[in-house]
Scaffold this motif. Structure first.
Motif, PDB file in Angstrom:
ATOM      1  N   GLN A 143       0.717  -1.268  -0.089  1.00 14.73           N
ATOM      2  CA  GLN A 143      -0.014   0.059   0.016  1.00 14.73           C
ATOM      3  C   GLN A 143       0.872   1.222   0.009  1.00 14.73           C
ATOM      4  O   GLN A 143       0.524   2.308  -0.689  1.00 14.73           O
ATOM      5  CB  GLN A 143      -0.977  -0.007   1.166  1.00 14.73           C
ATOM      6  N   GLU A 202      -9.002  -6.242  -2.563  1.00 12.61           N
ATOM      7  CA  GLU A 202      -9.233  -5.468  -3.538  1.00 12.61           C
ATOM      8  C   GLU A 202      -8.323  -4.554  -3.858  1.00 12.61           C
ATOM      9  O   GLU A 202      -8.013  -4.385  -5.010  1.00 12.61           O
ATOM     10  CB  GLU A 202     -10.631  -4.661  -3.345  1.00 12.61           C
ATOM     11  N   GLN A 203      -7.444  -3.944  -2.812  1.00 11.87           N
ATOM     12  CA  GLN A 203      -6.581  -3.179  -3.253  1.00 11.87           C
ATOM     13  C   GLN A 203      -5.386  -3.731  -3.784  1.00 11.87           C
ATOM     14  O   GLN A 203      -4.551  -3.179  -4.670  1.00 11.87           O
ATOM     15  CB  GLN A 203      -6.008  -2.119  -1.946  1.00 11.87           C
ATOM     16  N   GLY A 205      -5.341  -6.426  -5.608  1.00 10.46           N
ATOM     17  CA  GLY A 205      -5.735  -6.761  -7.065  1.00 10.46           C
ATOM     18  C   GLY A 205      -5.627  -5.633  -8.000  1.00 10.46           C
ATOM     19  O   GLY A 205      -4.947  -5.802  -9.087  1.00 10.46           O
ATOM     20  N   LYS A 206      -5.838  -4.432  -7.413  1.00 10.02           N
ATOM     21  CA  LYS A 206      -5.622  -3.216  -8.452  1.00 10.02           C
ATOM     22  C   LYS A 206      -4.145  -2.793  -8.660  1.00 10.02           C
ATOM     23  O   LYS A 206      -3.710  -2.316  -9.793  1.00 10.02           O
ATOM     24  CB  LYS A 206      -6.117  -1.830  -7.621  1.00 10.02           C
ATOM     25  N   VAL A 209      -1.002  -5.621 -11.672  1.00 10.58           N
ATOM     26  CA  VAL A 209      -1.213  -5.209 -13.014  1.00 10.58           C
ATOM     27  C   VAL A 209      -0.052  -5.649 -14.012  1.00 10.58           C
ATOM     28  O   VAL A 209       1.140  -5.962 -13.106  1.00 10.58           O
ATOM     29  CB  VAL A 209      -1.487  -3.762 -13.369  1.00 10.58           C
ATOM     30  N   ASP A 213       1.606  -1.553 -17.049  1.00 10.19           N
ATOM     31  CA  ASP A 213       0.782  -0.448 -16.566  1.00 10.19           C
ATOM     32  C   ASP A 213       0.912  -0.226 -15.070  1.00 10.19           C
ATOM     33  O   ASP A 213       0.205   0.381 -14.304  1.00 10.19           O
ATOM     34  CB  ASP A 213      -0.744  -1.305 -16.476  1.00 10.19           C
ATOM     35  N   GLN A 385      -5.949   4.523  -7.417  1.00 10.80           N
ATOM     36  CA  GLN A 385      -5.598   2.963  -6.900  1.00 10.80           C
ATOM     37  C   GLN A 385      -5.669   2.682  -5.323  1.00 10.80           C
ATOM     38  O   GLN A 385      -5.744   1.511  -4.956  1.00 10.80           O
ATOM     39  CB  GLN A 385      -4.361   2.692  -7.732  1.00 10.80           C
ATOM     40  N   THR A 386      -5.470   3.742  -4.798  1.00  9.00           N
ATOM     41  CA  THR A 386      -5.747   3.467  -3.272  1.00  9.00           C
ATOM     42  C   THR A 386      -6.965   4.224  -2.500  1.00  9.00           C
ATOM     43  O   THR A 386      -6.917   4.004  -1.424  1.00  9.00           O
ATOM     44  CB  THR A 386      -4.285   3.844  -2.517  1.00  9.00           C
ATOM     45  N   ARG A 413     -13.471   9.064  -3.965  1.00  8.87           N
ATOM     46  CA  ARG A 413     -13.911   7.772  -4.617  1.00  8.87           C
ATOM     47  C   ARG A 413     -15.369   7.992  -4.577  1.00  8.87           C
ATOM     48  O   ARG A 413     -15.848   7.713  -5.702  1.00  8.87           O
ATOM     49  CB  ARG A 413     -13.616   6.636  -3.597  1.00  8.87           C
TER      50      ARG A 413
END
Length: 600
Positions: A143, A202-203, A205-206, A209, A213, A385-386, A413
């Protein structure tokens, strides 16, 4: 909020002084020598902090290519170092110190004793404060490192680009080290709640990449090209990403999934072994008070009752007279005229409005402050992304050399979480006269030792920022904006309710759903905003209570001074007195206030 809420930075002159050989420093005392040793050891343990400060130069230039050791062995070494530092600090003869030096010693010693109390627990890590979880939606290398490399690691030449590549390789090592700690903690039944692991995955996974990317690959390629460096830096970063970082990230994702399979929905840390002991230690560490969970809970309820009454009066002036305060604030927050479009353009408008508010209040502050911080400040959007796990808003300090401004970040967000009346008061809290003001004044305070400038106490820092919201109202920022004043008052109510909710989660065993609904009912928060806040408290126990407790201390000192000094009371002098020593524990702040009042 600061470190992200730890306000670190300073002037170029401070850098030069900190980097100067000891032989060149005048009038070194046992205390200043010890502080220098402790600071040096701190920088060696935390290369990221050295880079943030601009101190990864000279004899410490090797730190520019390193990241902190996150292994189990390093955690044990750090615990031993903390205990050794406490002994050295306690050995200082206080009879030889000036009044200012005694405060400096008390503050540094407090940080080590507080750290030792938390480090006594073998699990967890740090985010905005002590956390029982190594990795969560708000903590962990996955993170923090990408943003650090992109925004804090400078690329001025080939040496910087090469150091970046080494740090990218070290990123993979940090991931694996933290995965091993996750595995160890899971074996001891220290597992985040299921909803926290869902956010974390979830984060992750983002972040997972292709190299083309990946932020950290794109950042190096772009900045190396801008400096005219070799064209293959992007390719080199891509190979490290593919061969080292992604496999390490996959191993961490796999471990998080293993933990998710057995995770419970219980939100508070009472559920983990030693959780009942961890919470008071975390509460003390973040609030810098010795109040019990029961006392903090009762304080929050009392403060909320008073603020509800004030907000009721203001809402009635606007024609909102029916329903609870929370329901009326929810209705106000749905008014289209106070909302920005749910688009990138709308988000840009929101950020522009915040920067306008920041500029407007800066012009008013010389009337109530003897000094102004000499730094630039600006508001930015949290990187998409965060956004999922990031706090609603937070501050980051300017760089020591002044090349990077102090930053205030807004999590947009869900743009509907941020009506204009919420944006304004948060800008004052995170920016001026809040975190950036008190932090900037500390950084430009030539008397404060550097080790004091880079340290922080949430009770003081967040308490001041909440006082700053009050000051903004007092100096007229809502004179023609009664809706903005409601935003200010509900922000105060929010911090009182935090004391109730934090202790509710971790001491009284509230569920996540009960805590979310409490925010919705009491202050009209959207469910999405309330949920994000509650999720933060679940992984950072105690920190949410520091705001209102700190604010009450600043207000108590000012009220006492007004009562004692009468017509002689000077607001500028009050601000100078409570800001003079930088961040201090709240009991030390009370002592500073009493001594200033006695002299006045």
């Amino acid at each position: 909020m600061t470190t992200r809420r730890s306000f670190m930075g300073g002037t170029a002159a401070t850098v030069a002084l900190a980097a100067a050989p000891r032989a060149a420093m005048a009038a070194e005392t046992p205390l200043t020598a010890l502080f220098a040793d402790l600071l040096q050891a701190q920088l060696r343990r935390n290369p990221e902090g050295a880079t943030n400060l601009g101190l990864d130069t000279g004899a410490d230039a090797d730190l520019r290519a390193r990241l902190s050791d996150q292994s189990i062995a390093a955690m044990a070494t750090n615990r031993a170092a903390t205990l050794a530092e406490i002994k050295r600090l306690e050995a200082i003869d206080t009879a030889t110190l000036s009044a200012d030096e005694k405060i400096d010693l008390a503050c540094v010693l407090y940080t080590r004793r507080s750290a030792a109390r938390v480090q006594a627990f073998s699990f967890g890590g740090t985010a905005y404060g002590p956390t029982p979880y190594v990795v969560s939606q708000q903590s962990g290398a996955y993170q923090s490192v990408p943003d650090f490399l992109d925004t804090k690691h400078k690329i001025d030449g080939a040496g910087d680009a090469d150091a970046y590549l080494r740090r990218l390789t070290a990123f993979a090592g940090q991931l694996d080290a933290q995965t091993e700690r996750m595995r160890r903690d899971a074996g001891a039944r220290v597992v985040p709640p299921d909803f926290i692991l869902d956010l974390t995955l979830e984060q992750m996974g983002k972040l997972r990449v292709p190299a083309a990317d990946a932020l950290v690959v794109q950042s190096l390629a772009r900045r190396a090209a801008a400096k005219g460096l070799a064209a293959d830096y992007g390719a080199k970063a891509g190979r490290i990403w593919d061969t080292a970082v992604l496999p390490a990230l996959d191993r961490q994702i796999a471990q998080a999934k293993v933990m998710r399979a057995t995770a419970t929905h219980d939100a508070g840390i009472w559920k983990i072994p030693e959780g009942a002991a961890f919470y008071p230690a975390a509460l003390q560490s973040t609030t810098t008070t010795s109040l019990s969970p029961e006392e903090v809970h009762r304080f929050g309820l009392e403060q909320a009752t008073a603020l509800n009454a004030r907000l009721d009066t203001e809402l009635k002036k606007l024609g909102y007279s029916k329903g609870s305060v929370g329901a009326r604030m929810a209705a106000l927050g749905r008014e289209p005229k106070y909302l920005y479009p749910d688009s990138d353009a709308g988000r840009a408008q929101a950020i522009a409005y915040c920067n306008e508010r920041l500029a407007a209040i800066r012009g008013k502050l010389p009337a109530v402050f003897e000094r102004m911080p000499p730094y630039a400040f600006e508001v930015r959007r949290v990187p998409p992304q965060t956004e999922a796990g990031a706090a609603g808003a937070f501050a980051q300090p300017p760089s020591l050399d002044g090349s990077r401004p102090g930053l205030v970040y807004f999590n947009l967000r869900d743009i509907n979480d941020w009506p204009t009346f919420a944006l304004a008061t948060t800008t004052y809290h995170e920016g001026l006269p809040g975190h950036q003001m008190e932090g900037g004044l500390a950084l430009s305070n030539t008397r404060l030792p550097l080790i004091r400038k880079i340290g922080g106490f949430s009770g003081y820092g967040e308490g001041w920022a909440l006082y700053a919201e009050q000051l903004a109202d007092e100096i007229g920022m809502y004179a023609d904006d009664p809706v903005g004043r409601c935003g200010y008052l509900v922000a105060q109510l929010f911090r009182a309710n935090r004391c109730v909710v934090d202790t509710g989660l971790h001491h009284y065993r509230w569920s996540r759903e009960k805590a979310v609904q409490y925010f919705v009912d009491q202050q009209g928060d959207p469910v999405s905003d309330a949920s994000r806040e509650i999720d933060r408290y679940c992984v950072n126990p105690g920190q949410a209570a520091s705001y209102k407790l700190g604010h009450s201390t600043f207000v108590a000192i000012r009220d006492k001074a007004k009562a004692r000094q009468g017509a002689r009371f000077d607001l500028k002098a009050y601000h100078a007195a409570v800001l003079r020593y930088g961040r201090v524990p709240l009991d030390v702040l009370t002592q500073i206030g009493d001594e200033w009042i006695a002299r006045g």
